[in-house]
Design an enzyme around this catalytic site. Sequence first.
Site, PDB file in Angstrom:
ATOM      1  N   SER A  26       0.827  -1.207   0.000  1.00 28.41           N
ATOM      2  CA  SER A  26       0.000   0.000   0.000  1.00 28.41           C
ATOM      3  C   SER A  26       0.861   1.256   0.000  1.00 28.41           C
ATOM      4  CB  SER A  26      -0.919   0.012   1.223  1.00 28.41           C
ATOM      5  OG  SER A  26      -1.810  -1.082   1.187  1.00 28.41           O
ATOM      6  N   HIS A  57      -3.270  -0.213  -4.927  1.00 28.99           N
ATOM      7  CA  HIS A  57      -2.684  -1.401  -5.537  1.00 28.99           C
ATOM      8  C   HIS A  57      -3.100  -1.434  -7.012  1.00 28.99           C
ATOM      9  CE1 HIS A  57      -1.299  -3.473  -1.791  1.00 28.99           C
ATOM     10  NE2 HIS A  57      -2.159  -2.617  -1.277  1.00 28.99           N
ATOM     11  N   HIS A  79      -4.707  -9.529  -0.799  1.00 29.04           N
ATOM     12  CA  HIS A  79      -4.540  -9.813   0.624  1.00 29.04           C
ATOM     13  C   HIS A  79      -5.417 -10.984   1.054  1.00 29.04           C
ATOM     14  CE1 HIS A  79      -3.434  -5.604   0.006  1.00 29.04           C
ATOM     15  NE2 HIS A  79      -2.705  -5.684   1.100  1.00 29.04           N
ATOM     16  N   TYR A  81      -7.371 -11.113   3.533  1.00 29.73           N
ATOM     17  CA  TYR A  81      -8.696 -10.691   3.978  1.00 29.73           C
ATOM     18  C   TYR A  81      -9.679 -10.454   2.827  1.00 29.73           C
ATOM     19  CZ  TYR A  81      -6.794  -5.965   3.077  1.00 29.73           C
ATOM     20  OH  TYR A  81      -6.212  -4.871   2.521  1.00 29.73           O
ATOM     21  N   GLU A  82      -9.175 -10.439   1.591  1.00 28.54           N
ATOM     22  CA  GLU A  82     -10.072 -10.175   0.468  1.00 28.54           C
ATOM     23  C   GLU A  82     -10.958 -11.373   0.139  1.00 28.54           C
ATOM     24  OE1 GLU A  82      -8.559  -7.478  -2.673  1.00 28.54           O
ATOM     25  OE2 GLU A  82      -6.625  -7.739  -1.672  1.00 28.54           O
ATOM     26  N   ALA A 109       2.694  -1.570   4.469  1.00 28.11           N
ATOM     27  CA  ALA A 109       2.350  -0.541   5.451  1.00 28.11           C
ATOM     28  C   ALA A 109       2.016  -1.261   6.746  1.00 28.11           C
ATOM     29  CB  ALA A 109       1.161   0.278   4.966  1.00 28.11           C
ATOM     30  N   MET A 204      -1.277  -6.830   7.752  1.00 27.43           N
ATOM     31  CA  MET A 204      -2.226  -7.788   7.177  1.00 27.43           C
ATOM     32  C   MET A 204      -1.716  -8.437   5.901  1.00 27.43           C
ATOM     33  SD  MET A 204      -5.658  -5.444   7.659  1.00 27.43           S
ATOM     34  CE  MET A 204      -5.884  -4.472   9.168  1.00 27.43           C
ATOM     35  N   SER A 205      -0.400  -8.480   5.716  1.00 22.57           N
ATOM     36  CA  SER A 205       0.151  -9.025   4.466  1.00 22.57           C
ATOM     37  C   SER A 205       1.522  -9.626   4.714  1.00 22.57           C
ATOM     38  CB  SER A 205       0.245  -7.917   3.404  1.00 22.57           C
ATOM     39  OG  SER A 205       1.204  -6.941   3.790  1.00 22.57           O
ATOM     40  N   ASN A 228       1.207   4.062  11.419  1.00 27.24           N
ATOM     41  CA  ASN A 228       0.424   4.349  12.627  1.00 27.24           C
ATOM     42  C   ASN A 228       1.019   3.589  13.802  1.00 27.24           C
ATOM     43  OD1 ASN A 228      -1.104   2.081  10.910  1.00 27.24           O
ATOM     44  ND2 ASN A 228      -1.413   1.637  13.093  1.00 27.24           N
ATOM     45  N   HIS A 240      -8.166   2.936   6.689  1.00 27.15           N
ATOM     46  CA  HIS A 240      -7.303   2.783   5.514  1.00 27.15           C
ATOM     47  C   HIS A 240      -6.918   4.151   4.959  1.00 27.15           C
ATOM     48  CE1 HIS A 240      -5.434   0.790   2.136  1.00 27.15           C
ATOM     49  NE2 HIS A 240      -6.104   1.557   1.301  1.00 27.15           N
TER      50      HIS A 240
END
Length: 266
Positions: A26, A57, A79, A81-82, A109, A204-205, A228, A240
């Site tokens: 990201s 992306h 990802h 989560y997709e 990120a 998350m990746s 963050n 996001h």
Amino acid sequence: MSHVALDVIARRAPSFRADIGLVLGSGMGEFAEKVRDQIVLPYADLPGFEQSGVSGHAGRLVLGRLGKVSVAVLQGRIHYYERGDAAAMKTPIETLHGLGCESLILTNAAGSLMPEVGPGGLMVLSDHVNYVQGSPLFGIATNKRFVDMVGAYDADLRRQLKACADKLGIALHEGVYAWLAGPQFETPAEIRALRGLGINAVGMSTVPDVILARYFGMKVLAVSAITNMGAGMSDEQLSHEHTMAQMAAAAEKLTRLLLAFLDSQP
């Protein structure tokens, strides 16, 4: 399906071979614009390459040169989560391997669990915790699936990256990354638990990509751009949009660092 994708690439870029593969996370998509002598293939043209539904992306494979090396750049990743598939990046990473890539550079990120490393910071990863306990190797029916993950994040590549950071005056921290499924952000309780486990960054990746790279025998270098602090460690409201807004400062530094690293390769 990597052989089909490789056939498509061979028609568009006959005899092209890459030394290093890159997966841009990201906010790092513009890095691909630095590639010289570009040949661009949209993921839609490559069987097994899925377009991410996440902003930032682009979904393109960019072939060309950076520094002294030939590169194959994945401008975006899908990802877990997709659609809950840890093996979603198998074909793209196998394709990079098929193009000749011996090393894979991954960016993401991430949230920082280190109070001294705030938004805009960079962290090279030394190890990870697969908190999801998902694997892109599920269903592979050979003993090759039992991949040794000791030293998965190559020590020599990390040392080279740190040397480049020192020359540029860029602070480069080192830490352990935890993969959580998402798409929701972590709770403060989860962050406290992860800090107790010695985790330094969370995202998350990346972890499925690292497992796949090691499965295919590639060396790995991974860098988190800190966007963050972990939930409960600051007053910032996580989203996001917040992640993308905070990515700019880190992306500028990470771009300079990766270009210097690639230029230093023999």
